[in-house]
Write an enzyme that holds these catalytic residues in place. Sequence first.
Site, mmCIF file in Angstrom:
data_model
loop_
_atom_site.group_PDB
_atom_site.id
_atom_site.type_symbol
_atom_site.label_atom_id
_atom_site.label_comp_id
_atom_site.label_asym_id
_atom_site.label_seq_id
_atom_site.Cartn_x
_atom_site.Cartn_y
_atom_site.Cartn_z
ATOM 1 N N ASN A 1 32.591 38.875 43.662
ATOM 2 C CA ASN A 1 33.845 39.543 43.310
ATOM 3 C C ASN A 1 33.712 41.061 43.264
ATOM 4 O O ASN A 1 34.733 41.771 43.239
ATOM 5 C CB ASN A 1 34.365 39.045 41.964
ATOM 6 C CG ASN A 1 34.923 37.642 42.015
ATOM 7 O OD1 ASN A 1 34.928 36.928 41.002
ATOM 8 N ND2 ASN A 1 35.377 37.198 43.177
ATOM 9 N N ASP B 1 40.721 29.391 38.696
ATOM 10 C CA ASP B 1 41.186 29.899 39.984
ATOM 11 C C ASP B 1 42.706 29.888 40.061
ATOM 12 O O ASP B 1 43.360 29.032 39.468
ATOM 13 C CB ASP B 1 40.597 29.043 41.106
ATOM 14 C CG ASP B 1 40.731 29.704 42.462
ATOM 15 O OD1 ASP B 1 40.918 30.934 42.515
ATOM 16 O OD2 ASP B 1 40.639 28.988 43.479
#
Length: 248
Positions: A67, A19
């Site tokens: 996503n 991340d």
Amino acid sequence: MTAELEKTRIPQHIAIIMDGNGRWATDRGLDRTFGHKAGLDTVKKITAECARLGVKYLTLYTFSTENWNRPAYEIEALMGLVLSFIEMELFTDNNVKFQMIGDLQRLPQSVQDKIHYMEDLTKANDGMTMVVAMSYSSKWELTKAVREIAEEVKAGKMAADDVTEDTINSHLLTSFMPDPELLIRTGGELRISNYLLWQCAYSEFYFCDTYWPDFDEEALHRAIADYQGRQRRFGKTEAQVESETEQR
């Protein structure tokens, strides 16, 4: 910090939530896609170092089913990076087997073809296995497993009372490898974002503020050293674990 690591206690399976790519780029006044490109360099470094340390499985959360809701240009850029990533010599140079898990049918055909090519090319590598979680989410995986088990019960292949944890494990995409001992998340967020929920039931979690493009070998060593400083009890008391350790 490598010298301080106990070689006999290197986690056999490390899972990573990579991340912070987008924020890394934004902080530098760059488009988010530049963060993903920088993150690819980190993948190379961390994969090579995990293989050197003796990690047997490295699972990287690359792209979740959620996503797909991102801007189309970012998804297109990510798919292009996947194509370049799975052409790297990283796997052959480090004796790493490549595998990908997820809802792969949603990926562009060109990406699917490259996945199959790299899996076949590296299938004889017997060092570390790198598993890329692409178009993946744990809830999707568990739902898929439950449906498959329900179909087997419906077909009379097993009774509902025969369904066990092992039954569920055998229907997960990760059935070929052990559960992660260590889950690392970079970027400062304190959640696991629908990643390996079943498999991480007893994993040790390590969160750090470092954005993924800045996560290097030293940061990896710190995470492993932190893991090695913990006592894994699996529901037992500290005294029980210490007693069992002394008896070995």
